[in-house]
Scaffold this motif. Structure first.
Motif, PDB file in Angstrom:
ATOM      1  N   ILE A   1       0.707  -1.214   0.051  1.00  0.00           N
ATOM      2  CA  ILE A   1      -0.147  -0.032   0.030  1.00  0.00           C
ATOM      3  C   ILE A   1       0.889   1.221   0.001  1.00  0.00           C
ATOM      4  CG2 ILE A   1      -1.815   1.101   1.130  1.00  0.00           C
ATOM      5  CD1 ILE A   1      -2.613  -1.696   0.552  1.00  0.00           C
ATOM      6  N   ILE A   2       0.728   2.074  -1.110  1.00  0.00           N
ATOM      7  CA  ILE A   2       1.482   3.142  -0.931  1.00  0.00           C
ATOM      8  C   ILE A   2       0.572   4.559  -0.592  1.00  0.00           C
ATOM      9  CG2 ILE A   2       2.690   4.819  -2.551  1.00  0.00           C
ATOM     10  CD1 ILE A   2       3.635   2.460  -4.010  1.00  0.00           C
ATOM     11  N   ILE A   3       1.060   5.306   0.309  1.00  0.00           N
ATOM     12  CA  ILE A   3       0.074   6.480   0.555  1.00  0.00           C
ATOM     13  C   ILE A   3       1.069   7.760   0.314  1.00  0.00           C
ATOM     14  CG2 ILE A   3      -1.212   7.448   2.277  1.00  0.00           C
ATOM     15  CD1 ILE A   3      -2.137   4.676   2.243  1.00  0.00           C
ATOM     16  N   GLU A   4       0.199   8.541  -0.760  1.00  0.00           N
ATOM     17  CA  GLU A   4       1.415   9.696  -0.971  1.00  0.00           C
ATOM     18  C   GLU A   4       0.483  10.749  -0.563  1.00  0.00           C
ATOM     19  OE1 GLU A   4       1.348  12.113  -5.149  1.00  0.00           O
ATOM     20  OE2 GLU A   4      -0.346  11.875  -3.936  1.00  0.00           O
ATOM     21  N   THR A   5       1.359  11.666  -0.111  1.00  0.00           N
ATOM     22  CA  THR A   5       0.806  13.088   0.242  1.00  0.00           C
ATOM     23  C   THR A   5       1.718  14.144  -0.022  1.00  0.00           C
ATOM     24  OG1 THR A   5       0.568  14.427   2.507  1.00  0.00           O
ATOM     25  CG2 THR A   5       2.530  12.682   2.691  1.00  0.00           C
ATOM     26  N   VAL A   6       1.113  15.337  -0.004  1.00  0.00           N
ATOM     27  CA  VAL A   6       1.692  16.618  -0.673  1.00  0.00           C
ATOM     28  C   VAL A   6       2.239  17.429   0.522  1.00  0.00           C
ATOM     29  CG1 VAL A   6       0.333  16.742  -3.072  1.00  0.00           C
ATOM     30  CG2 VAL A   6      -0.696  17.692  -0.744  1.00  0.00           C
ATOM     31  N   GLY A   7       2.065  16.933   1.555  1.00  0.00           N
ATOM     32  CA  GLY A   7       2.676  17.519   2.833  1.00  0.00           C
ATOM     33  C   GLY A   7       2.119  18.818   2.988  1.00  0.00           C
ATOM     34  N   VAL A   8       0.803  18.937   2.803  1.00  0.00           N
ATOM     35  CA  VAL A   8      -0.052  20.118   3.269  1.00  0.00           C
ATOM     36  C   VAL A   8      -0.165  20.138   4.603  1.00  0.00           C
ATOM     37  CG1 VAL A   8      -2.084  21.880   2.982  1.00  0.00           C
ATOM     38  CG2 VAL A   8      -0.923  20.502   0.939  1.00  0.00           C
ATOM     39  N   GLY A   9      -0.007  21.221   5.439  1.00  0.00           N
ATOM     40  CA  GLY A   9      -0.439  21.485   6.718  1.00  0.00           C
ATOM     41  C   GLY A   9       0.113  20.286   7.661  1.00  0.00           C
ATOM     42  N   GLN A  10      -0.454  19.353   8.058  1.00  0.00           N
ATOM     43  CA  GLN A  10      -0.383  18.430   9.133  1.00  0.00           C
ATOM     44  C   GLN A  10      -0.434  16.863   8.479  1.00  0.00           C
ATOM     45  OE1 GLN A  10       0.972  18.503  12.560  1.00  0.00           O
ATOM     46  NE2 GLN A  10       1.614  20.223  11.749  1.00  0.00           N
ATOM     47  N   SER A  11      -0.852  16.995   7.280  1.00  0.00           N
ATOM     48  CA  SER A  11      -0.906  15.782   6.356  1.00  0.00           C
ATOM     49  C   SER A  11       0.277  14.842   6.373  1.00  0.00           C
ATOM     50  CB  SER A  11      -1.320  15.984   5.242  1.00  0.00           C
ATOM     51  OG  SER A  11      -0.290  16.703   4.183  1.00  0.00           O
ATOM     52  N   GLU A  12       1.681  15.213   6.734  1.00  0.00           N
ATOM     53  CA  GLU A  12       2.579  14.266   6.723  1.00  0.00           C
ATOM     54  C   GLU A  12       2.672  13.418   8.106  1.00  0.00           C
ATOM     55  OE1 GLU A  12       4.982  17.545   5.622  1.00  0.00           O
ATOM     56  OE2 GLU A  12       5.842  16.397   3.789  1.00  0.00           O
ATOM     57  N   THR A  13       2.115  14.192   9.094  1.00  0.00           N
ATOM     58  CA  THR A  13       1.975  13.630  10.402  1.00  0.00           C
ATOM     59  C   THR A  13       1.049  12.590  10.248  1.00  0.00           C
ATOM     60  OG1 THR A  13       2.811  15.490  11.404  1.00  0.00           O
ATOM     61  CG2 THR A  13       2.059  14.177  12.796  1.00  0.00           C
ATOM     62  N   ALA A  14      -0.165  12.915   9.754  1.00  0.00           N
ATOM     63  CA  ALA A  14      -1.257  11.744   9.584  1.00  0.00           C
ATOM     64  C   ALA A  14      -1.038  10.676   8.856  1.00  0.00           C
ATOM     65  CB  ALA A  14      -2.444  12.705   8.761  1.00  0.00           C
ATOM     66  N   VAL A  15       0.040  10.875   7.776  1.00  0.00           N
ATOM     67  CA  VAL A  15       0.294   9.772   6.919  1.00  0.00           C
ATOM     68  C   VAL A  15       1.229   8.905   7.723  1.00  0.00           C
ATOM     69  CG1 VAL A  15       1.433   9.198   4.833  1.00  0.00           C
ATOM     70  CG2 VAL A  15      -0.182  10.692   4.654  1.00  0.00           C
ATOM     71  N   HIS A  16       2.367   9.603   8.355  1.00  0.00           N
ATOM     72  CA  HIS A  16       3.224   8.810   9.264  1.00  0.00           C
ATOM     73  C   HIS A  16       2.534   7.852  10.319  1.00  0.00           C
ATOM     74  CE1 HIS A  16       6.198   8.700  12.371  1.00  0.00           C
ATOM     75  NE2 HIS A  16       7.074   8.265  11.359  1.00  0.00           N
ATOM     76  N   SER A  17       1.374   8.619  10.707  1.00  0.00           N
ATOM     77  CA  SER A  17       0.755   7.551  11.679  1.00  0.00           C
ATOM     78  C   SER A  17      -0.130   6.427  11.114  1.00  0.00           C
ATOM     79  CB  SER A  17      -0.090   8.564  12.447  1.00  0.00           C
ATOM     80  OG  SER A  17       0.628   9.614  13.163  1.00  0.00           O
ATOM     81  N   MET A  18       0.142   6.311   9.691  1.00  0.00           N
ATOM     82  CA  MET A  18      -0.734   4.951   9.223  1.00  0.00           C
ATOM     83  C   MET A  18       0.100   4.240   8.357  1.00  0.00           C
ATOM     84  SD  MET A  18      -3.397   6.965   6.343  1.00  0.00           S
ATOM     85  CE  MET A  18      -3.839   8.567   7.346  1.00  0.00           C
ATOM     86  N   VAL A  19       1.181   4.317   8.458  1.00  0.00           N
ATOM     87  CA  VAL A  19       2.337   3.730   7.433  1.00  0.00           C
ATOM     88  C   VAL A  19       3.373   3.120   8.325  1.00  0.00           C
ATOM     89  CG1 VAL A  19       1.845   5.039   5.170  1.00  0.00           C
ATOM     90  CG2 VAL A  19       3.832   5.657   6.919  1.00  0.00           C
TER      91      VAL A  19
END
Lengths: 358, 358
Positions: free
Chosen positions: B182-200
């Motif tokens: 599963i690849i989760i991409e994020t553009v890193g707007v606001g806190q989205s990187e933290t959110a993605v980090h918490s699901m991978v």
């Protein structure tokens, strides 16, 4: 009466041992203790700059007794219109950087030029046994004796939120008592630096010039919070290294975007023990104050901080009310177990738990 | 019947214009639409790897309709025992770093070696008009046509919390449908990187070799989160710079304390457009997986993440319930005004507002 006079020889009852203190004196003391200082008396004394009254009011703020807290709130409310007229300076740095020596030197400089200095601390780890750095007043020999300085160790408390609240309320009391410069020291345990940053106008990071990479070991986010970095112990054979460190920190600071205050963070060197560079640091803080008062940032930041503490306090309390509920505590454990066994998702479990509350 | 036969000449009522589509066909379509796919049918199809069913289930997850959400929850619950058997990889990097090209190259490599790859995105800024990067599927020509790849753009949503929740639930559905990567991409707007980090399981930061200070412009905290940094576009005349950047990033990574996973973050170079270094990156991820499964970190991290999302969801909801209450909204404004005029403190105001709630 006469019927008892059986003989001319009289034998008195034994008398008790003489009192070591007068009963009258004791009851007088007890009465005095019972007699709480009235709120209006305390407020009046604080506004007159009475240090004893200030200490007593802070003790009420720090109390766990709800009656005391009620009185504390009334005192703070009465002091509020007389507060806010100060510059609040946060000081942080790792143990060994010389915070106490710096505060001793900086505070003495300030009282010498006619300022009234209050030094408070935010140290959630402090307790009677552990003691905060400010508890070690021997490092601040001169300042402790200075009649224009008021030093108060960190309130002991279990949560950072509690300690932060008490410190913020103490700031108001100190300001009302005429202290025009408030120094808040923090040892930087956990989130305490963020808490202090949210209650001061100016945030100063103390550093040492060390060997190797100067940026190593700086806690994430501290650089962004700092309005200035002072490299302490810039004396003797450390001087050259301190100057090199200054260049490196200056470079690091320029990597960050311009602050909303329009203030470009500065790097200074100083030697607290030799009282060198202390005056320059204070001049810089005054420069900051002038800039931010002129561009309206100074008071808008204080307003933002108030709003932050309001929201923060509410959020903390909401979470606390929920998670300390005994029913929730039990059910939360069960839901966590279900999640672990792939029987439910965190989101469905959250909905279930939230549904239990009301 | 006979009495109406007035004449041999008969005049029929005018008939309406011929239907452009058959009424029967329309009602058949309507009937089909009305006929929801049953939960058990969808689950069965998902577990058989049916992509259409997977898409339909994700659409239910993303729906705002409460009936759909109920069905989505039931599907997820049934899929849960079949999920969790994948490696979840988060990929971030600023626009222009070549995320889409990287995912195209990386994903194609994976399907070529027999993997089934699902690509999801967390982009809270995305909406139908704005579109997420994954919406631009033209950049992933091969992967889009690949029958072993499933690409789904970011759900549109107002809050990061909402988007994150939907993505996490989609992960479960994809895993149940047999996707093992599963690849989760994020553009890193606001806190989205933290959110993605918490699901991978593994967090990959894509970077470009640039002129000057390589650390400049890296958002605070991203380096700490990264399990690896891949310097993309390491080809042609960029190659030398990319190698230099690798050295610099490696140095930066070593400044941070060892992670609880015991994994030492790595810096790699790659060229997604030339398919260079892609295999090495996957080997590294497998190496990470092996290490963390062996030391029990892999599943304990997933458990921690679940707990995090449970607590997070509850806290968000508690705050939301409080601050969207219409009475609180009005009173909050009044309290803020009182604070601004030094008539109350944030803490007293907080107590007052909390007292109103119940």
């Amino acid at each position: 009466m006469a019927k008892f006079k059986k003989s001319a020889l009289k034998e008195n009852d034994g008398i008790s041992a003489p009192e070591t203190t007068s009963i009258a004196a004791i009851s007088k003391i007890k009465e005095k203790r019972r007699q709480k200082k009235s709120t209006s008396d305390l407020v009046k004394a604080i506004l007159n700059g009475n240090i004893t009254a200030l200490s007593q009011a802070i003790t009420l703020v720090e109390s766990k007794n709800s009656e005391h807290l009620e009185q504390a709130n009334a005192i703070i409310k009465a002091c509020l219109p007389h507060a806010n007229k100060s510059v609040r300076i946060g000081i942080t740095g790792v143990p060994g950087v010389g915070k106490s020596t710096f505060i001793e030197s900086f505070g003495s400089y300030l009282t010498n030029i006619g300022k009234k200095v209050a030094v408070l601390a935010v140290d959630p780890s402090s307790s009677i046994t552990k003691g905060s750095i400010l508890g070690d007043k021997t490092r601040m020999e001169d300042l402790v004796k200075d009649k224009n300085a008021f030093i108060r160790p960190s309130p002991s408390g279990t949560s950072l939120g509690g300690v932060a609240r008490k410190t913020r309320e103490s700031i108001i009391l100190c300001e009302a008592a005429g202290f025009d410069t408030i120094i808040i020291e923090t040892v930087g345990v956990g989130q305490s630096e963020t808490a202090v940053h949210s209650m001061v106008d100016f945030f100063l990071l103390l550093k040492l010039a060390g060997a190797g990479d100067e940026l190593q070991g700086i806690k994430r986010g501290i650089i962004e919070m700092a309005d200035a970095i002072a490299i302490n112990k810039a004396d003797g054979k450390n001087l050259k290294q301190a100057k090199l460190a200054k260049v490196e920190f200056n470079r690091a600071l320029h990597l960050y975007p311009v602050k909303t205050s329009n203030w470009q963070p500065k790097v200074m060197t100083c030697s607290a023990i030799e009282n060198e560079g202390i005056e320059a640091i204070y001049s810089m803080i005054l420069e900051y104050k002038k800039l931010t008062i002129d561009n309206n940032y100074f008071y808008s930041k204080r307003n933002q901080q108030n709003k932050f503490w309001l929201i923060q306090t509410i959020e903390e309390q909401l979470k606390n009310d929920f998670f300390t509920n005994s029913k929730i505590k039990i059910e939360l454990e069960q839901q966590l177990e279900l999640i672990e066994n792939n029987k439910t998702t965190p989101f469905v479990a959250a909905e279930y738990l939230l549904g239990l509350k009301t």
